[in-house]
Write an enzyme that holds these catalytic residues in place. Structure first.
Site, PDB file in Angstrom:
ATOM      1  N   ARG A   1      37.707  47.059  63.368  1.00 52.55           N
ATOM      2  CA  ARG A   1      37.245  46.101  62.260  1.00 52.55           C
ATOM      3  C   ARG A   1      38.101  46.396  60.875  1.00 52.55           C
ATOM      4  NH1 ARG A   1      36.392  43.633  66.593  1.00 52.55           N
ATOM      5  NH2 ARG A   1      34.396  43.526  67.645  1.00 52.55           N
ATOM      6  N   HIS A   2      38.379  47.597  60.619  1.00 51.79           N
ATOM      7  CA  HIS A   2      38.647  48.173  59.151  1.00 51.79           C
ATOM      8  C   HIS A   2      39.431  49.200  59.232  1.00 51.79           C
ATOM      9  CE1 HIS A   2      37.920  50.049  55.407  1.00 51.79           C
ATOM     10  NE2 HIS A   2      37.092  49.047  54.792  1.00 51.79           N
ATOM     11  N   PHE A   3      40.774  48.964  59.076  1.00 56.89           N
ATOM     12  CA  PHE A   3      41.456  47.564  59.099  1.00 56.89           C
ATOM     13  C   PHE A   3      42.281  47.154  60.408  1.00 56.89           C
ATOM     14  CE2 PHE A   3      41.174  48.924  54.681  1.00 56.89           C
ATOM     15  CZ  PHE A   3      40.269  48.106  54.149  1.00 56.89           C
TER      16      PHE A   3
END
Length: 696
Positions: free
Chosen positions: A585-587
């Site tokens: 999700r990040h990133f």
């Protein structure tokens, strides 16, 4: 028109009671031969012929409607193949863009994995409706979506063609249930009753698509486009493929939609499997149905070059304002086309490592409402954004807090800053240079205690300055978050855009020196006791405990009376697993642990220590909150990557403050990756308070 009508392909023969009977059938007896009423045999023959003719006429009329709709949509450039009409038959079928052909292979049985709570799709609108009657469906067929689902679906002047069963007969009678988190994988489900379907693949496909259309409208997928139509597929332009299996002789009376996926990229779409039932028996299945909302040709869907928005893009704010960019663009910023998100000059960033907003459950900005600034003018711009925070968000379920955890406060404010700072174009002066975005630090203060469940967070931000240097560009921001029109959080922050060379030459907070933790520096080593956080988390009855996606600590080592201030010292080591959920999700394409998640880990350590120390004893209904009026400062000079193996934290307890129904613990903290101290947190605080306790 004559040629169009010749292409309609009617089945059967026109009904003519005076025509000669079909070959092989005896003529009907004349009335004079059977009596004055024509006789029962003649009446039965005429009735049978009438029923057959009416059925043929009805099917031909539906077929004509579908063809005429396809021709109308083709004028908009939407490719919808006209289905052929066939008699009900068992067997397997392949469906490509609505065209149905027999197949010898059974449908591929695939059960998607259950979606995790953080990855669930967040609807663009919410409604209390879970059932729909025939009148509701008729209103959806007229395009009155907000009249059925509520004011959150109101979209004045937009999407005149988004209607249930547009241009075709409405096949569903009523919807007995819609579940946002139902189905085999948790993406959603819908159950509807139907009149007896004739069992043709075409009619089954039409009924399944209508069920998918209802679910798409229920999610508000149309709200992020201004003038769209329903179209097979996901909007990518690739052929929409699905498969069907039909059982002979069963007339379905129920449609069950099992949603297997929802996304806004490449266009808002729903994927589902459909089951048709006749009582307790399965009459047919369609596997892999996919339906999207696609803009009509020439309708703008994103900013033009320079960041200007050529026309209203369809999305209204929570307060009813026309927004500039919306959830659709933010989703493309995270994992799709940067050109769609921010304008054509950003498109080359789409397929390589570049600045992105965190994805899925970590996407915490929804809409840019207004902006006073222009692309290329990098100082002084001000803007307002929104983020909707539904009560069923994963972080409310997983936190030990009474409301929103600190990480989400930080992330939603920082993501608003980074998104719009990037939108203004700081990287476009060297568009081919690979850069990574990192937060470098900031200061934030909670202004009031507020439960943010089901609130829309409004952020007012200003880009204070931009400094462009070789290998790094720095942007500083000031921001205020509001709920119900009242500020509740404010701060300042600094972001940097770094070249690959700059990222490879990080020296941490201590100029590259290996600085030990306080505990490792003590000679002799003091006595340490351990708090078993994992054991407490494993107890379902354990209160005030972070779980699931916030299971960040397994054990915590305590030196009572230790640390820099002599009030207590906390030390923990967390193993870094390359498969940890947040790396995806990040990133995207640039995985690092969110700095805010590191801060959250420190907060969890302090919360566990507060409880273990008995500071909450005597409270009957306690809850953790973010302390009001306590400025907190963070500084990052590095990041945790999937291969780091472990992260180490320490907290020096600075102060314990007690009051009626409240206790607040303040500390200073640091975090290390192997060999390098990279986070420094000053005046970080946690607070436990009795429900209803008076403020300090």
């Amino acid at each position: 028109m004559t040629n169009d009508l010749e292409g309609l392909g009617f089945d059967g023969e026109p009904f003519d009671p005076f025509a000669a009977p079909p070959a092989g059938e005896p003529p009907a007896p004349a009335a004079s031969q059977t009596g004055g009423n024509g006789g029962a045999d003649n009446i039965g023959a005429v009735a049978r012929e009438m029923r057959r003719a009416v059925a043929d006429a009805h099917r031909n009329a539906l077929h004509a409607q579908v063809l005429m709709q396809a021709r109308t949509l083709s004028r908009w450039g939407v490719d919808i193949a006209a289905p052929t009409v066939s008699a009900a038959a068992s067997g397997y079928y392949e469906i490509v863009n609505g065209r149905i052909t027999p197949s010898t292979a059974p449908p591929t049985a695939q059960t998607p994995p259950p979606v995790t709570t953080e990855a669930r799709f967040k609807p663009l609108a919410r409604t209390e409706r879970t059932t729909l009657d025939r009148d509701d469906l008729a209103r959806l067929a007229d395009g009155d979506i907000s009249g059925v689902f509520g004011p959150g679906y109101l979209q004045p002047g937009c999407n005149p063609s988004v209607k249930l069963a547009a241009g075709t007969a409405l096949l569903l009678d009523e919807v007995g249930g819609i579940g946002l988190r139902g189905g085999s994988s948790g993406h959603g489900a819908l159950v509807a009753s139907v009149a007896r379907l004739d069992g043709t693949p075409e009619q089954l496909l039409a009924a399944g698509e209508q069920a998918a259309e209802i679910f798409a409208l229920y999610l508000g997928l149309h709200l992020c486009l201004a003038d769209a139509v329903f179209s097979p597929g996901d909007g990518s332009g690739e052929p929409a493929r699905s498969e069907a299996e039909i059982t002979t002789g069963l007339h379905a009376t129920e449609v069950r939609l099992d949603v297997t996926g929802v996304d806004l990229v490449p266009r808002p779409h729903v994927r589902a499997d459909v089951e048709f039932r006749a009582g307790d028996e399965i009459a047919a299945r369609i596997t892999g149905l996919c339906l999207a909302l696609v803009e009509k040709p020439g309708v703008p869907i994103g900013p033009d070059r320079g960041g200007t928005v050529p026309a209203f893009l369809g999305r209204y704010s929570a307060a009813g304002e026309q927004t500039l960019i919306n959830e659709f663009h933010i989703a493309h910023f995270a994992r799709g086309s940067h050109g769609i998100a921010f304008g054509p000059e950003f498109e080359h960033y789409s397929d390589r490592r570049a600045t992105r907003v965190p994805d899925r459950g970590l996407t915490l900005v929804d809409r840019l409402v207004s902006m006073d600034g222009r692309r290329g003018e990098l100082d002084g711009a001000s803007y307002e954004t929104e983020y909707d925070s539904p009560a069923d968000s994963w972080y409310y379920a997983d936190t030990a807090n009474a409301s929103m955890p600190n990480m989400i406060y930080m992330e939603t404010s920082l993501q608003s800053a980074l998104s719009i700072g990037y939108f203004l174009g700081p990287t476009l002066s060297a568009p081919q240079a690979p850069v990574s975005l990192r937060n470098l630090g900031g200061t934030a203060t909670v202004l009031r205690e507020v439960d943010l469940r089901d609130k829309t967070l409004r952020q007012r931000s200003q880009l204070l300055s931009t400094t462009l240097n070789n290998g790094a560009s720095l942007q500083s921001f000031a921001y205020t978050l509001l709920a119900d029109g009242e500020p509740f959080y404010e701060g300042e922050t600094l972001f940097g855009y770094f070249s690959e060379e700059a990222m490879a030459n990080q020296t941490g907070l201590d100029a590259g020196r290996a600085v030990p933790t306080w505990l490792d520096a003590q000679q002799p080593r003091p006595a340490v006791r351990t708090i078993d956080v994992a054991a407490r988390r494993a107890d379902p009855a354990a209160a005030l405990c972070a779980r699931d996606h916030f299971a960040l600590l397994d054990d915590l080592h305590v030196v009572d009376g230790g640390g820099r201030y002599g009030n207590g010292y906390l030390h923990a080591v967390r193993r870094i697993d390359p498969d940890d959920w947040f790396f995806a999700r990040h990133f995207p394409r640039d995985p690092v642990i969110p700095g805010s998640l590191g801060v959250e880990t420190v907060i969890h350590a302090m919360q566990e220590w507060l409880l273990d120390a008995g500071l909450g004893e005597g409270m009957t209904n306690p809850g953790f909150i973010l302390p009001v009026g306590a400025p907190f400062t963070w500084k990052y000079r590095g990041q945790f990557v999937p291969t780091d193996g472990q992260a180490t934290l320490e907290v020096h307890i600075k102060d314990v403050r007690r009051g009626p129904g409240r206790v607040r613990v303040t500390g200073d903290a640091s975090m290390w990756k192997p060999g390098l101290r990279i986070y420094e947190l000053t005046d970080i605080a946690v607070e436990l308070r009795e429900e209803g306790a008076r403020p300090w």
